[in-house]
Design an enzyme around this catalytic site. Sequence first.
Site, PDB file in Angstrom:
ATOM      1  N   SER A 211      21.472 -22.886  37.303  1.00  0.00           N
ATOM      2  CA  SER A 211      22.207 -22.114  36.298  1.00  0.00           C
ATOM      3  C   SER A 211      22.210 -22.835  34.957  1.00  0.00           C
ATOM      4  O   SER A 211      22.220 -24.064  34.898  1.00  0.00           O
ATOM      5  CB  SER A 211      23.641 -21.853  36.773  1.00  0.00           C
ATOM      6  N   VAL A 212      22.171 -22.040  33.912  1.00  0.00           N
ATOM      7  CA  VAL A 212      22.206 -22.584  32.543  1.00  0.00           C
ATOM      8  C   VAL A 212      23.276 -21.812  31.773  1.00  0.00           C
ATOM      9  O   VAL A 212      23.334 -20.578  31.847  1.00  0.00           O
ATOM     10  CB  VAL A 212      20.815 -22.453  31.867  1.00  0.00           C
TER      11      VAL A 212
ATOM     12  N   GLU B 182      16.255 -13.284  39.841  1.00  0.00           N
ATOM     13  CA  GLU B 182      15.410 -12.327  39.127  1.00  0.00           C
ATOM     14  C   GLU B 182      13.951 -12.643  39.457  1.00  0.00           C
ATOM     15  O   GLU B 182      13.577 -13.816  39.627  1.00  0.00           O
ATOM     16  CB  GLU B 182      15.606 -12.429  37.620  1.00  0.00           C
TER      17      GLU B 182
ATOM     18  N   TYR C  77      10.455 -17.597  38.719  1.00  0.00           N
ATOM     19  CA  TYR C  77      10.030 -18.787  39.461  1.00  0.00           C
ATOM     20  C   TYR C  77       8.537 -18.960  39.714  1.00  0.00           C
ATOM     21  O   TYR C  77       8.119 -20.029  40.139  1.00  0.00           O
ATOM     22  CB  TYR C  77      10.791 -18.863  40.794  1.00  0.00           C
TER      23      TYR C  77
ATOM     24  N   PHE D 160      21.058 -19.033  50.359  1.00  0.00           N
ATOM     25  CA  PHE D 160      21.692 -20.331  50.091  1.00  0.00           C
ATOM     26  C   PHE D 160      21.733 -20.586  48.602  1.00  0.00           C
ATOM     27  O   PHE D 160      21.100 -19.881  47.826  1.00  0.00           O
ATOM     28  CB  PHE D 160      20.936 -21.467  50.800  1.00  0.00           C
TER      29      PHE D 160
HETATM   30  C1  COA Z   1      17.390 -18.211  34.870  1.00  0.00           C
HETATM   31  C2  COA Z   1      17.924 -19.367  34.028  1.00  0.00           C
HETATM   32  C3  COA Z   1      18.346 -20.490  34.944  1.00  0.00           C
HETATM   33  C4  COA Z   1      16.787 -19.821  33.092  1.00  0.00           C
HETATM   34  O1  COA Z   1      17.230 -20.928  32.342  1.00  0.00           O
HETATM   35  P1  COA Z   1      16.576 -21.341  30.934  1.00  0.00           P
HETATM   36  O2  COA Z   1      17.035 -22.710  30.648  1.00  0.00           O
HETATM   37  O3  COA Z   1      16.822 -20.289  29.948  1.00  0.00           O
HETATM   38  O4  COA Z   1      15.022 -21.352  31.294  1.00  0.00           O
HETATM   39  P2  COA Z   1      13.860 -22.104  30.459  1.00  0.00           P
HETATM   40  O5  COA Z   1      14.269 -22.185  29.013  1.00  0.00           O
HETATM   41  O6  COA Z   1      13.498 -23.375  31.114  1.00  0.00           O
HETATM   42  O7  COA Z   1      12.705 -21.031  30.610  1.00  0.00           O
HETATM   43  C5  COA Z   1      11.403 -21.366  30.969  1.00  0.00           C
HETATM   44  C6  COA Z   1      10.553 -20.108  30.881  1.00  0.00           C
HETATM   45  O8  COA Z   1      11.037 -19.121  31.798  1.00  0.00           O
HETATM   46  C7  COA Z   1      11.341 -17.919  31.107  1.00  0.00           C
HETATM   47  N1  COA Z   1      12.573 -17.376  31.706  1.00  0.00           N
HETATM   48  C8  COA Z   1      13.685 -18.047  31.985  1.00  0.00           C
HETATM   49  N2  COA Z   1      14.607 -17.216  32.527  1.00  0.00           N
HETATM   50  C9  COA Z   1      14.030 -16.007  32.582  1.00  0.00           C
HETATM   51  C10 COA Z   1      14.490 -14.749  33.038  1.00  0.00           C
HETATM   52  N3  COA Z   1      15.711 -14.579  33.511  1.00  0.00           N
HETATM   53  N4  COA Z   1      13.644 -13.713  32.945  1.00  0.00           N
HETATM   54  C11 COA Z   1      12.400 -13.868  32.443  1.00  0.00           C
HETATM   55  N5  COA Z   1      11.906 -15.062  32.002  1.00  0.00           N
HETATM   56  C12 COA Z   1      12.736 -16.105  32.075  1.00  0.00           C
HETATM   57  C13 COA Z   1      11.575 -18.339  29.679  1.00  0.00           C
HETATM   58  O9  COA Z   1      11.363 -17.286  28.770  1.00  0.00           O
HETATM   59  C14 COA Z   1      10.570 -19.453  29.508  1.00  0.00           C
HETATM   60  O10 COA Z   1       9.293 -18.887  29.308  1.00  0.00           O
HETATM   61  P3  COA Z   1       8.168 -19.658  28.456  1.00  0.00           P
HETATM   62  O11 COA Z   1       7.894 -20.952  29.177  1.00  0.00           O
HETATM   63  O12 COA Z   1       7.029 -18.712  28.496  1.00  0.00           O
HETATM   64  O13 COA Z   1       8.782 -19.876  27.118  1.00  0.00           O
HETATM   65  C15 COA Z   1      19.111 -18.903  33.151  1.00  0.00           C
HETATM   66  O14 COA Z   1      18.726 -17.795  32.394  1.00  0.00           O
HETATM   67  C16 COA Z   1      20.375 -18.566  33.934  1.00  0.00           C
HETATM   68  O15 COA Z   1      21.217 -19.410  34.167  1.00  0.00           O
HETATM   69  N6  COA Z   1      20.505 -17.284  34.361  1.00  0.00           N
HETATM   70  C17 COA Z   1      21.675 -16.834  35.092  1.00  0.00           C
HETATM   71  C18 COA Z   1      21.801 -17.492  36.463  1.00  0.00           C
HETATM   72  C19 COA Z   1      20.566 -17.294  37.295  1.00  0.00           C
HETATM   73  O16 COA Z   1      20.054 -16.201  37.401  1.00  0.00           O
HETATM   74  N7  COA Z   1      20.065 -18.410  37.897  1.00  0.00           N
HETATM   75  C20 COA Z   1      18.915 -18.399  38.754  1.00  0.00           C
HETATM   76  C21 COA Z   1      19.396 -18.444  40.160  1.00  0.00           C
HETATM   77  S1  COA Z   1      18.117 -18.170  41.322  1.00  0.00           S
END
Ligand code: COA
Length: 404
Positions: free
Chosen positions: A84-85, A120, A124, A404
């Site tokens: 999470s971020v 989403e 990954y 998980f």
């Molecule tokens: C998903 C999440 C962890 C991504 O974190 P982030 O720090 O923004 O990701 P990054 O900046 O490292 O992104 C890396 C790449 O992935 C892409 N990306 C990240 N999240 C994405 C998403 N939700 N949908 C589409 N692309 C995504 C970015 O655009 C970036 O692409 P690029 O390398 O082409 O520029 C964050 O959006 C989040 O916390 N979301 C809500 C919680 C969640 O869904 N967590 C995942 C649990 S499985």
Amino acid sequence: MADSALSVRTIDESDLPDFQRVMAWAFLGDHSGEDSKWLKVLERDRAHAVFDGDEMIGTAGILTREITVPGGRQAPAGAVTVVSVKPGHRRRGVASLLMKTQLHGMHESGEALAMLWASEGSIYRRYGYGEFATSIAMLTMPTRMAFHPGVHVSDARIRQVSREEALPVMREFHEQVRTTRVGWLSRVEHTWDVHLADREVDRDGLTSYRYCLHPEGYVVFRVKGNRDPGGPANELHVRELVCTTEQAYADLYRFLLDMDLAGEISFYTAWDDPITHMVDNPRKVRREAGDALWVRLVDVDRALPLRTYSSDVDSVLEVEDSFCPWNSGRWRFTVKGGEATVARTEDPADVSLDVAALGSAFLGGVRLSVLKRAHRVVEHTPGHVDALTTAFLGVTEPHCPEVF
Ligand SMILES: CC(C)(COP(=O)(O)OP(=O)(O)OC[C@H]1O[C@@H](n2cnc3c(N)ncnc32)[C@H](O)[C@@H]1OP(=O)(O)O)[C@@H](O)C(=O)NCCC(=O)NCCS
């Protein structure tokens, strides 16, 4: 690329309140002391946080698990969780930094497999995780359906019991069954608290869990109240049905189908759950598919030999892996008598593919021939993709019953 102002480290006890807050805000949930079921299973020395100065802005954890792989073997695997971020800090490389930290750590410690459930679908694959490594089916079916002639129901007694009485018995059954089902995971004590969390907030308006024991299995379900003047309409939402024998499976399904006052059963289960073929009208079992586990081969040469294969094969694989470059290049993949060896080679490639494609195929969930049609696998020597596809297929569809 991660922002250079960011730092990453493992957490200690004093970080837990912030860790929990970041998670709750990221997942759009409530942050309360109560809402901490995920923290129960968190391994502190495998949980990482990212900081911008002093502010924690990102979280991720790895749970140490075993996964059953084709051949009935138990393979160590890192179960990636709580990624999470914090809103406001996204798209500056925080998640990428966490992914890199985790995968490098696993590479160094020798843990050859990683796996996760994705919130989403577009996040990954860039990190080398393959989709649909296991898939899940949402089944819904009306109660009172007859079984097909020949499906025998025994007179074994099924008892509804308290959670306290059920848990020790369920643990034992689960431990027996999980080693026989591809994609099932080992559980630790707290897995049960998370998987069967039963606080008001976990119920989403349904009843508490009901626990029913059969001499050779169990079923856990909740009830969603529903009225219909025309007949019984309550819904049984099955959480878990675990049986050590095929007989118990038929008995417990019959028990649910015959439940008075119930009109419908729903169950997130294996794509190849046999119930479809047990009832007299298979079309009445509605089935919606979703992706479940995403699998990542951390080290191609150590991961592929962890499982057995269905047929002999000898192919040179050209693997593309920009996120974990130690995997990139050509590998000779040889299977003899079910056992695989993987070695570096300079020979020309028979097949080229990215590491995520191997993750999708690893448990037998996605056919490499389908990934070829999807332009994710390229065949250089005719016949090799078909041979590899057959070798990777297992006896059942892989399935992971818990998030998980
Ligand atoms: C998903 C999440 C962890 C991504 O974190 P982030 O720090 O923004 O990701 P990054 O900046 O490292 O992104 C890396 C790449 O992935 C892409 N990306 C990240 N999240 C994405 C998403 N939700 N949908 C589409 N692309 C995504 C970015 O655009 C970036 O692409 P690029 O390398 O082409 O520029 C964050 O959006 C989040 O916390 N979301 C809500 C919680 C969640 O869904 N967590 C995942 C649990 S499985």
